[in-house]
Design a protein around this motif. Structure first.
Motif, PDB file in Angstrom:
ATOM      1  N   GLY A 144    -163.594   2.853 -15.219  1.00 58.23           N
ATOM      2  CA  GLY A 144    -162.435   1.984 -15.077  1.00 58.23           C
ATOM      3  C   GLY A 144    -161.776   2.148 -13.726  1.00 58.23           C
ATOM      4  N   VAL A 145    -161.662   1.058 -12.985  1.00 59.62           N
ATOM      5  CA  VAL A 145    -161.108   1.128 -11.641  1.00 59.62           C
ATOM      6  C   VAL A 145    -159.635   1.523 -11.669  1.00 59.62           C
ATOM      7  N   LYS A 146    -158.975   1.336 -12.821  1.00 59.88           N
ATOM      8  CA  LYS A 146    -157.566   1.744 -12.927  1.00 59.88           C
ATOM      9  C   LYS A 146    -157.427   3.258 -12.807  1.00 59.88           C
ATOM     10  N   ASN A 147    -158.508   3.973 -13.037  1.00 58.62           N
ATOM     11  CA  ASN A 147    -158.512   5.435 -12.908  1.00 58.62           C
ATOM     12  C   ASN A 147    -159.055   5.873 -11.552  1.00 58.62           C
ATOM     13  N   ARG A 148    -158.851   5.050 -10.525  1.00 57.58           N
ATOM     14  CA  ARG A 148    -159.503   5.323  -9.247  1.00 57.58           C
ATOM     15  C   ARG A 148    -159.032   6.619  -8.607  1.00 57.58           C
ATOM     16  N   ASN A 149    -157.776   7.006  -8.803  1.00 54.37           N
ATOM     17  CA  ASN A 149    -157.343   8.282  -8.246  1.00 54.37           C
ATOM     18  C   ASN A 149    -157.987   9.462  -8.969  1.00 54.37           C
ATOM     19  N   VAL A 150    -158.272   9.274 -10.247  1.00 56.64           N
ATOM     20  CA  VAL A 150    -159.012  10.298 -10.983  1.00 56.64           C
ATOM     21  C   VAL A 150    -160.432  10.411 -10.426  1.00 56.64           C
ATOM     22  N   ILE A 151    -161.034   9.256 -10.110  1.00 57.95           N
ATOM     23  CA  ILE A 151    -162.384   9.246  -9.537  1.00 57.95           C
ATOM     24  C   ILE A 151    -162.389   9.960  -8.185  1.00 57.95           C
ATOM     25  N   ILE A 152    -161.388   9.681  -7.346  1.00 54.93           N
ATOM     26  CA  ILE A 152    -161.299  10.331  -6.042  1.00 54.93           C
ATOM     27  C   ILE A 152    -161.091  11.833  -6.211  1.00 54.93           C
ATOM     28  N   THR A 153    -160.245  12.230  -7.154  1.00 56.75           N
ATOM     29  CA  THR A 153    -159.986  13.659  -7.380  1.00 56.75           C
ATOM     30  C   THR A 153    -161.236  14.381  -7.853  1.00 56.75           C
ATOM     31  N   VAL A 154    -161.907  13.802  -8.842  1.00 58.37           N
ATOM     32  CA  VAL A 154    -163.145  14.416  -9.341  1.00 58.37           C
ATOM     33  C   VAL A 154    -164.193  14.455  -8.230  1.00 58.37           C
ATOM     34  N   GLY A 155    -164.290  13.370  -7.448  1.00 58.66           N
ATOM     35  CA  GLY A 155    -165.239  13.335  -6.343  1.00 58.66           C
ATOM     36  C   GLY A 155    -164.952  14.409  -5.308  1.00 58.66           C
ATOM     37  N   THR A 156    -163.669  14.652  -5.023  1.00 62.39           N
ATOM     38  CA  THR A 156    -163.296  15.693  -4.060  1.00 62.39           C
ATOM     39  C   THR A 156    -163.778  17.061  -4.526  1.00 62.39           C
ATOM     40  N   PHE A 157    -163.597  17.347  -5.809  1.00 59.29           N
ATOM     41  CA  PHE A 157    -164.034  18.648  -6.335  1.00 59.29           C
ATOM     42  C   PHE A 157    -165.565  18.744  -6.385  1.00 59.29           C
ATOM     43  N   ILE A 158    -166.232  17.625  -6.668  1.00 58.37           N
ATOM     44  CA  ILE A 158    -167.697  17.650  -6.672  1.00 58.37           C
ATOM     45  C   ILE A 158    -168.231  17.935  -5.263  1.00 58.37           C
ATOM     46  N   TYR A 159    -167.671  17.241  -4.276  1.00 62.72           N
ATOM     47  CA  TYR A 159    -168.094  17.505  -2.902  1.00 62.72           C
ATOM     48  C   TYR A 159    -167.713  18.922  -2.487  1.00 62.72           C
ATOM     49  N   GLY A 160    -166.567  19.396  -2.970  1.00 64.75           N
ATOM     50  CA  GLY A 160    -166.189  20.779  -2.692  1.00 64.75           C
ATOM     51  C   GLY A 160    -167.183  21.768  -3.274  1.00 64.75           C
ATOM     52  N   PHE A 161    -167.674  21.463  -4.478  1.00 65.42           N
ATOM     53  CA  PHE A 161    -168.684  22.342  -5.094  1.00 65.42           C
ATOM     54  C   PHE A 161    -169.950  22.387  -4.254  1.00 65.42           C
ATOM     55  N   PHE A 162    -170.367  21.221  -3.732  1.00 65.80           N
ATOM     56  CA  PHE A 162    -171.556  21.211  -2.881  1.00 65.80           C
ATOM     57  C   PHE A 162    -171.322  22.051  -1.626  1.00 65.80           C
ATOM     58  N   GLY A 163    -170.101  21.995  -1.085  1.00 71.50           N
ATOM     59  CA  GLY A 163    -169.791  22.828   0.074  1.00 71.50           C
ATOM     60  C   GLY A 163    -169.835  24.307  -0.266  1.00 71.50           C
ATOM     61  N   VAL A 164    -169.316  24.660  -1.433  1.00 77.69           N
ATOM     62  CA  VAL A 164    -169.314  26.060  -1.877  1.00 77.69           C
ATOM     63  C   VAL A 164    -170.731  26.577  -2.078  1.00 77.69           C
ATOM     64  N   ALA A 165    -171.550  25.792  -2.772  1.00 79.11           N
ATOM     65  CA  ALA A 165    -172.845  26.284  -3.238  1.00 79.11           C
ATOM     66  C   ALA A 165    -174.008  25.983  -2.308  1.00 79.11           C
ATOM     67  N   VAL A 166    -173.938  24.875  -1.565  1.00 81.06           N
ATOM     68  CA  VAL A 166    -175.107  24.428  -0.800  1.00 81.06           C
ATOM     69  C   VAL A 166    -174.950  24.690   0.689  1.00 81.06           C
ATOM     70  N   GLY A 167    -173.743  24.537   1.224  1.00 84.09           N
ATOM     71  CA  GLY A 167    -173.540  24.728   2.650  1.00 84.09           C
ATOM     72  C   GLY A 167    -172.816  23.547   3.260  1.00 84.09           C
ATOM     73  N   PHE A 168    -172.872  23.439   4.555  1.00 83.74           N
ATOM     74  CA  PHE A 168    -172.133  22.397   5.273  1.00 83.74           C
ATOM     75  C   PHE A 168    -173.068  21.286   5.720  1.00 83.74           C
ATOM     76  N   GLU A 169    -173.850  21.547   6.764  1.00 79.23           N
ATOM     77  CA  GLU A 169    -174.739  20.512   7.297  1.00 79.23           C
ATOM     78  C   GLU A 169    -175.765  20.035   6.268  1.00 79.23           C
ATOM     79  N   ASN A 170    -176.085  20.887   5.287  1.00 81.23           N
ATOM     80  CA  ASN A 170    -177.075  20.505   4.282  1.00 81.23           C
ATOM     81  C   ASN A 170    -176.625  19.320   3.428  1.00 81.23           C
ATOM     82  N   ASN A 171    -175.332  18.994   3.454  1.00 81.81           N
ATOM     83  CA  ASN A 171    -174.794  17.919   2.618  1.00 81.81           C
ATOM     84  C   ASN A 171    -174.554  16.621   3.376  1.00 81.81           C
ATOM     85  N   ILE A 172    -175.083  16.529   4.595  1.00 88.65           N
ATOM     86  CA  ILE A 172    -174.853  15.346   5.421  1.00 88.65           C
ATOM     87  C   ILE A 172    -175.227  14.054   4.679  1.00 88.65           C
TER      88      ILE A 172
END
Length: 463
Positions: free
Chosen positions: A121-149
């Protein structure tokens, strides 16, 4: 608005909103670095190789007397040399640009994101952005920096699907990956190397870093939803939003096959990174293979694949060239042999300060050093043999000194022009370095404040 009013309006803006073109800014830094070579004397530390690692010998710094001065023409020679030294970053940007152009043309990724956002639901777009931020943060934590380009363009599409600009998607991806990598409790490139030099158990002291990374990602998600989503941002040419209403998206058989190839490629990349130590060149080669496979799945012939790859690469050329020009700064520093002199001078600043204050100042020092030594593991090799004995002398725990190093090194990756990985991600997000600084600098003030409070508390509790 006449010219006088326009100039007055520009002058009233904060300094970070009046940035010159990224190429101009980086060239100005290059010239300033050249001038610095006449002020800072050349010097070097003695180094030893142990267990395959080159480590600095503490208290071995000595000035050099036989280094020739650089000529003014060296400024311009440094630029092609920088382009050559940054070649792996340039190539992965070009190849990834081609890969995602082919993906965009197939419509598979857009269809998948459209279907997913429609269900949430697009009405939950800030929830989508928040969850996406944490998902990308997890990739940074676990995988690295340049590896996620490769994941940055996905965030741009997600942002478009919920009605936000590509700047929002880029901040979500690059900011999330950058914060995750910077404050990761299990970062092998910074924490692992530094703790090895300090003779501490690998990834020990994880609780404070975990608290820092979770708090900082939460702050980033709030900042994006509250501030970045409201920023004026002109979409660059070639960046397209969703082509139809969310309710009209569906996944066909060819879409599923295309996404299968893409996800399998990402899985192979993760295996290669963790099991075989893959880095930029191997990942770029895999992206090229993925582009060919996706093109074949969608019925593109050899000529069609090449055509789409060329179109995609041309769209990220400006961002790729910024990476190469930024690398010329390192060329000048290496030629003048002043990096060790700067490190030695900055390291001496923290020796006569209160312990809690010296931890904060150490993070600032490491941030400055990161401008000159952009590699996290390389910076650990250069600075930790110096700062670990300093920590012992002033009564600071080695764990706290390493965390201060991690904060200073990692967070500055998001803003210094010598961070090739950051510039590569911005190129794929089609966000200029100037636009990025305007968006991210206010958040950097917040995240530094959070981390400095954490360092202060760490000292109080005996971390």
């Amino acid at each position: 608005m006449d010219m006088t009013d326009k100039m007055a309006s520009e002058a009233s803006k904060p300094w970070y909103r009046n940035m010159p073109d990224p190429m101009v800014l980086i060239f100005m830094i290059l010239v300033a670095t050249y001038v610095l070579t006449f002020i800072v004397p050349a010097g070097e530390f003695a180094r030893v190789v142990a267990d395959g690692r080159t480590t600095v010998v503490p208290e071995s710094f000595a000035y050099l007397t036989d280094t020739p001065a650089l000529h003014f023409f060296d400024i311009f020679v440094a630029i092609p040399k920088g382009l050559i030294s940054a070649a792996p970053y340039l190539f992965i940007v070009f190849i990834a640009g081609g890969l995602f152009h082919i993906l965009q043309k197939t419509g598979a990724l857009e269809n998948a994101i459209g279907v997913a956002v429609n269900k949430v639901g697009v009405k939950n777009r800030n929830v989508i952005i928040t969850v996406g931020t944490f998902i990308y943060g997890f990739f940074g934590v676990a995988v690295g920096f340049e590896n996620n380009i490769a994941l940055v363009p996905v965030a741009v599409l997600i942002s478009a699907a919920v009605g936000y600009s590509s700047l929002v998607g880029t901040v979500m991806a690059v900011g999330g990956i950058g914060i995750g990598f910077a404050l990761s409790p299990i970062n092998p490139y910074t924490v692992g190397v530094a703790q090895g030099i300090a003779e501490l158990p690998t990834f020990s002291g994880a609780w404070l870093r975990t608290l820092m990374v979770l708090t900082s990602l939460a702050a980033l998600a709030y900042f994006i939803c509250a501030k970045v989503t409201k920023m004026d941002f002109k979409e660059p040419e070639g960046v397209e939003g969703l082509k139809q209403d969310l309710s009209e998206y569906q996944l066909g058989g060819k879409d599923k096959a295309t996404l299968g190839v893409f996800l399998a490629g990402l899985g192979i990349m993760l295996y290669g990174v963790f099991a075989n130590g893959w880095y930029i060149n191997e990942i770029a080669g895999l992206f090229l293979l993925m582009a060919i496979a996706i093109g074949m799945v969608n019925g593109l012939g050899a000529n069609g694949i090449v055509k789409q790859m060329m179109e995609g690469a041309s769209g990220v050329t400006a961002g790729a060239l910024v990476i190469g020009v930024a690398a010329s700064i390192q060329v000048i520093l290496d030629q003048a042999q002043i990096i060790d002199t700067i490190v030695n001078a900055l390291s001496s600043l923290i020796q006569d300060m209160p312990i809690a204050v010296s931890a904060i100042v150490a993070s600032v020092v490491q941030g400055v050093i990161n401008l000159f030594v952009p590699s996290g593991s390389g910076q650990a090799m250069v600075t930790m043999p110096i700062l670990v004995p300093v920590a012992d002398l002033v009564g600071m725990s080695r764990q706290l000194m390493i965390t201060a190093f991690q904060v200073g090194d990692g967070l500055t990756n998001l803003i210094v022009p010598t961070s090739g990985g950051t510039l590569a991600m911005l190129a794929l997000g089609r966000v200029s370095y100037e636009q990025w600084l305007k968006a991210i600098l206010p958040f950097m003030v917040l995240v530094y404040a959070l981390c400095w409070v954490a360092l202060f508390i760490g000292q109080l509790v005996g971390y």
